[in-house]
Design an enzyme around this catalytic site. Structure first.
Site, PDB file in Angstrom:
ATOM      1  NE  ARG A  62      45.808  21.075  14.014  1.00  0.00           N
ATOM      2  CZ  ARG A  62      44.734  21.533  13.337  1.00  0.00           C
ATOM      3  NH1 ARG A  62      44.918  22.234  12.240  1.00  0.00           N
ATOM      4  NH2 ARG A  62      43.512  21.308  13.771  1.00  0.00           N
ATOM      5  CB  CYS A  81      31.744  30.252  -8.698  1.00  0.00           C
ATOM      6  SG  CYS A  81      32.527  29.900 -10.259  1.00  0.00           S
TER       7      CYS A  81
END
Ligand code: LLP
Length: 432
Positions: free
Chosen positions: A293, A361
Site C-alpha cells: 500500500r 444492486c
C-alpha cells in the site's frame, strides 16, 4: 486560481503529484479530464513519479545497508506497475501461482521473489521452485513437510523462512490485522523454535531467514517496534540452536494518508527499527521488507462520472458509474477515500451533501458518505488513494467489466489495461 494550488476547502491527502491547475485536477503533468475524454470512465490513473517517490523513502531509509524491498504484488498487480518496480530494483512478495506468473512476465529476477501465504498448493510450490525463487515464507509446520516433498521431487533444496506470529496488535482494522494469536497467519511465537528445528532437520529445505507481517494500514511505530523486539528475541533463540538466519524479513503494512492519517515516513520508521537491529547485534543481516500500500496507494485515483443526483427528504444520493466492484474498500472495511471534482465549480454555486453510490444492486455499494459536493450529472469525480487494493480487489459483480488503467509519467499517459467488455466477463462460460 493559482496553477498547482489545491483549491480552498478541498484536501488532496497524501498525493504529492495531484493538484488543481487552473481549476482542473492534474496528476503529474496530465489533465485528468483530458484522460477521461480519451480513455472513458471509470478509469484508474496511476502516477509513476508518486510510486518512485514512495519507494525512494524506503531506499533512503536503507542507504548503506544490505536490504531488499520486495513489493507486495497484491496491492496493485498491473504488469506495468510491476515493471516500474522491477526496473527500480525491487524484488516481489507474491502469494499465488498467478502472482508468480505476473512478476515473471514483468521482468522480475526469480532470486528476488519471496512467496508468502498460508495456503500454498503443491502446484504453486513446484512452479516457484522451478522458477528458482529466493524464499518461501512458510506459515505452518505442515507446510514445511509439503514444501520439502516438492523440493525432493524436483531434486532441489527449497529456501525457507518461517513467518512468526508475534502476537502484537497492529492497531488497525480487524480484517487487516494479521499478527495476533487468533489470526490464521504465521507460526505462534512459542512454536517457532521447534518449527525451525523441524525445518533444519529436513534435508530438502535450506533455512535462510525469518519473517513477520503484523497487518496493514499501520499508522503508528509502536506495533512495529514491539514486533521487531519479539522477532529479534527469536533470531537469538533460533541461532542458539546452530541454525543460521541470513535475513530478517519484516513484512509490509505501513499505512498511508487517506483522511488526515499520519503514519510515520518510511525512512523515519526504518531509522528507528535499524537502531534496534544494530543494538541487538544484527547489523550484518540482509534486511527484507514487503511493502504494498505505501508504495502505490496514494499514487492512484479512480475517475468516475456522475450519472444522476437523487434528492430525498433525508438524504441526497450522487449516483456515479464506479461501484463496489471497482472500489471494494468502502463496502468491505467502511474505508474512507477522499472524493473530489475533476473541475472546480463556480464559487457562487453552493455545495450539497451526498452519499456517493454506485449502480450495483446492494445498499453496501457506496464509495463515500455525507460528502459535500458541487456536482451535476455528466461531471467527473476522482476517488483518491485508489492505487492500492482497489483494482486488485475489483470483480465483475453485476457483469460489470473492470475499469481501464492508465499510467502517467510527466506529460505522457499510457493505457496499461484496456476496459473489459461484457464479452470479456463471460468469455470462459459455455451455454448448455
Ligand atoms: N506481506 C504480507 C504477507 C501481506 O499479507 C501483506 C498484505 C503485505 C505484505 C503488504 O501489506 P501492505 O504494505 O500493503 O499493508 N485489502 C486490504 C489490505 C489487505 C492486506 C493484506 N496483506 C485493504 O484494502 O486495506
Amino acid at each position: 486560481m493559482n496553477a498547482l494550488t489545491p483549491a480552498a476547502g478541498i484536501s488532496l491527502p497524501g498525493a504529492p503529484h495531484l493538484a488543481y491547475a487552473n481549476g482542473r485536477l492534474t496528476l503529474e503533468a496530465c489533465d485528468l479530464s483530458e484522460l477521461t475524454a480519451r480513455f472513458g470512465s471509470p478509469l484508474f490513473v496511476y502516477s509513476k513519479a508518486s510510486m518512485l517517490d514512495a519507494l525512494g523513502a524506503y531506499q533512503r531509509g536503507f542507504q548503506g545497508r544490505r536490504a531488499r524491498i520486495c513489493y507486495a504484488v497484491k496491492a496493485n498487480p498491473s504488469l506495468a506497475v510491476l515493471q516500474v518496480f522491477a526496473q527500480a530494483g525491487c524484488g516481489f512478495d507474491i502469494v499465488s501461482g498467478g502472482e508468480l506468473a505476473r512478476v515473471l512476465a514483468a521482468g522480475a529476477q526469480p532470486a528476488h521473489i519471496i512467496f508468502s501465504g498460508v495456503g500454498k498448493t503443491r502446484a504453486e510450490m513446484t512452479a516457484a521452485l522451478s522458477a528458482g525463487i529466493g524464499c518461501f515464507n512458510v506459515e505452518s509446520e505442515s507446510e514445511l513437510d509439503v514444501l520439502s516433498d516438492c523440493a525432493k521431487a524436483l531434486g532441489v533444496r527449497a529456501p525457507v523462512s518461517i513467518r512468526v506470529n508475534p502476537n502484537v496488535d497492529a492497531k488497525t482494522h480487524p480484517y487487516i490485522s494479521t499478527g495476533l494469536r487468533d489470526n490464521k497467519f504465521g507460526v505462534a511465537h512459542e512454536r517457532t523454535v521447534a518449527a525451525y528445528r523441524h525445518a533444519a532437520s529436513l534435508p530438502d529445505l535450506h533455512v535462510v531467514g525469518i519473517d513477520c507481517h503484523i497487518g496493514s494500514q499501520i499508522t503508528q511505530s509502536t506495533p512495529y517496534l514491539d514486533a521487531m523486539d519479539r522477532v529479534l528475541d527469536l533470531v537469538a533463540e533460533v541461532e542458539a540452536q546452530g541454525i543460521t538466519l541470513e535475513h530478517i524479513d519484516f513484512g509490509g503494512g505501513l499505512g498511508i494518508n487517506y483522511q488526515g492519517d499520519s503514519p510515520p515516513a518510511a525512512d523515519a520508521l526504518w531509522a528507528e527499527l535499524l537502531q534496534r537491529i544494530d543494538k541487538r547485534g544484527h547489523a550484518d543481516k540482509l534486511l527484507m521488507i514487503e511493502p504494498g500500500r505505501s508504495l502505490v496507494g496514494n499514487a492512484g485515483v479512480c475517475i468516475t462520472e456522475v450519472l444522476y443526483l437523487k434528492h430525498g427528504e433525508h438524504k441526497n444520493f450522487c449516483v456515479v458509474d464506479a461501484a463496489m466492484n471497482d472500489l471494494p474498500r468502502p463496502a468491505m472495511y467502511e474505508a474512507f477515500h477522499q472524493i473530489v471534482p475533476l473541475r472546480l465549480g463556480q464559487p457562487t454555486a453552493s455545495a450539497q451533501t451526498y452519499d456517493v453510490v454506485g449502480p450495483v444492486c446492494e445498499s453496501g455499494d457506496w464509495l463515500g458518505r455525507e460528502r459535500s459536493l458541487l456536482v451535476a450529472p455528466g461531471d467527473h469525480l476522482a476517488v483518491l488513494s485508489a492505487g492500492a487494493y482497489c483494482m486488485s480487489m475489483a470483480s465483475n459483480y453485476n457483469t460489470r467489466g473492470k475499469a481501464a488503467e492508465v499510467l502517467v509519467d510527466g506529460s505522457s499517459a499510457r493505457l496499461i489495461r484496456s476496459r473489459e467488455t461484457a464479452q470479456d466477463c463471460f468469455r470462459l462460460e459455455q451455454l448448455l
